[in-house]
Design an enzyme around this catalytic site. Structure first.
Site, PDB file in Angstrom:
ATOM      1  N   ASP A  14       6.199  39.534  12.125  1.00  0.00           N
ATOM      2  CA  ASP A  14       6.342  40.537  11.060  1.00  0.00           C
ATOM      3  C   ASP A  14       5.787  39.926   9.778  1.00  0.00           C
ATOM      4  O   ASP A  14       5.697  38.699   9.643  1.00  0.00           O
ATOM      5  CB  ASP A  14       7.804  40.933  10.868  1.00  0.00           C
ATOM      6  N   SER A  15       5.426  40.790   8.847  1.00  0.00           N
ATOM      7  CA  SER A  15       4.952  40.301   7.556  1.00  0.00           C
ATOM      8  C   SER A  15       6.066  39.612   6.782  1.00  0.00           C
ATOM      9  O   SER A  15       5.791  38.829   5.871  1.00  0.00           O
ATOM     10  CB  SER A  15       4.384  41.458   6.730  1.00  0.00           C
ATOM     11  N   CYS A  77       6.272  44.937  13.406  1.00  0.00           N
ATOM     12  CA  CYS A  77       5.935  45.355  12.048  1.00  0.00           C
ATOM     13  C   CYS A  77       5.167  46.661  12.161  1.00  0.00           C
ATOM     14  O   CYS A  77       4.120  46.708  12.820  1.00  0.00           O
ATOM     15  CB  CYS A  77       5.072  44.277  11.385  1.00  0.00           C
ATOM     16  N   GLU A 162      14.706  43.356   0.522  1.00  0.00           N
ATOM     17  CA  GLU A 162      14.342  41.947   0.426  1.00  0.00           C
ATOM     18  C   GLU A 162      14.949  41.273  -0.806  1.00  0.00           C
ATOM     19  O   GLU A 162      15.051  40.046  -0.853  1.00  0.00           O
ATOM     20  CB  GLU A 162      12.825  41.790   0.452  1.00  0.00           C
ATOM     21  N   CYS A 196      10.360  51.605   9.811  1.00  0.00           N
ATOM     22  CA  CYS A 196      10.187  50.313   9.156  1.00  0.00           C
ATOM     23  C   CYS A 196      11.359  49.455   9.583  1.00  0.00           C
ATOM     24  O   CYS A 196      12.513  49.911   9.560  1.00  0.00           O
ATOM     25  CB  CYS A 196      10.142  50.436   7.643  1.00  0.00           C
ATOM     26  N   HIS A 198      12.789  47.060   8.179  1.00  0.00           N
ATOM     27  CA  HIS A 198      13.740  46.704   7.119  1.00  0.00           C
ATOM     28  C   HIS A 198      14.860  47.741   6.999  1.00  0.00           C
ATOM     29  O   HIS A 198      15.961  47.424   6.541  1.00  0.00           O
ATOM     30  CB  HIS A 198      13.032  46.640   5.756  1.00  0.00           C
TER      31      HIS A 198
END
Length: 283
Positions: A14-15, A77, A162, A196, A198
């Site tokens: 993942d990024s 991702c 994040e 996503c 996240h």
């Protein structure tokens, strides 16, 4: 199970941190395999970047996984899956590693998401890059041509997560705003896909802001079950993976600060993470 093999680990990319929510589900379903996770945190986020940039960054990371002996890499991702996967599969793998495989998270999700909706109206929440790619529109239409898909970009959600503000009052405004914009597109949406990795950390706030009875679907378990099925159907790949009768090894790497990564990653993965720094740009 009595079989023990010495093969390669499954790579999960993942990024940043979000792919850890997918890895968590994969490890839960398939704990006996070895895994390597790489977060390209030094160049995150990928969402706002161009197709070409995401492709080059992702390919560098895929090459790194191959150097670590991974026969199989999962792009956990959505942005990388949308902007880089097809080119890597079709143009790069035949030349650099024809015996290895790279899989994404969009197709396995698209294959099943239509089964969740009764109204045949699905909402997709994702990064700007994922939404602009129209990947979910295209892929869901292949499997469920009678399902209408409505997309909404949520540019503030990844920074909120994040920065560990996902459970704070400040996140409420942005969650409510994006969901409201999505639901304005159709009052018949009965299922929302979190496109996503996240976004599962925002799930409590998302549920607070959707109508009662609406289904909100994270991707982790879907991707994990899809990988389990893939390995069952592709025994030649399964035999090339390290497989034991007990819990496999898990290694974590980041292109940025391991200290910062470990602090954040434990929130996404649900247990303590110890990572190492790695450079991938030279590949």
């Amino acid at each position: 199970m009595t079989e023990t093999r010495s093969g390669g680990p499954i790579g999960i990319f993942d990024s940043g941190y979000g792919g850890l929510t997918v890895m968590k589900e994969i490890v839960s379903v398939l704990p006996e395999y070895d895994y390597i996770y790489l977060g390209d945190n030094a160049r995150a986020p990928y969402g706002p970047r161009s197709f070409d940039t995401v492709y080059h960054y992702t390919l560098e990371c895929v090459r790194w996984f191959f150097e670590q002996g991974c026969p199989l890499v999962i792009l956990a991702c959505n942005t990388a899956s949308a902007k880089a996967l097809r080119t890597i599969q079709q143009n790069d793998l035949p030349n650099i590693a024809p015996d290895k495989r790279v899989l994404g998270v969009i197709r396995p999700t698209a294959e099943i998401i239509g089964e969740y909706t009764h109204s045949k109206k699905i909402g997709v929440l994702g990064t700007r890059g994922t939404v602009q790619s129209d990947s979910y529109l295209i892929e869901i239409n292949k499997f469920f041509p009678h399902v209408n898909v409505f997309q909404q970009a949520c540019p503030m959600w990844v920074p909120i997560v994040e920065n560990q503000e996902y459970d704070q009052p400040g996140a409420d405004y942005f969650v409510k705003k994006s969901i409201g914009e999505l639901l304005q597109k159709s009052d018949e949406i009965d299922t929302i896909l979190l496109a996503c990795t996240h976004y599962p950390l925002l799930l409590p706030k998302i549920i607070e802001n959707v109508p009662e009875g609406m289904r909100v679907i994270p991707q982790g378990e879907i991707v994990a079950r899809s990988l389990q099925d893939y390995l069952r159907r592709h025994q030649e790949m399964n035999k090339r993976l390290n497989f034991t009768t007990i819990e496999g090894k898990r290694s974590f790497f980041t292109t940025d600060s391991p200290e910062d990564f470990d602090r954040q990653a434990s929130v996404f993965f649900g247990e303590k993470v110890i990572s190492k720094h790695v450079e991938v740009q030279h590949f």
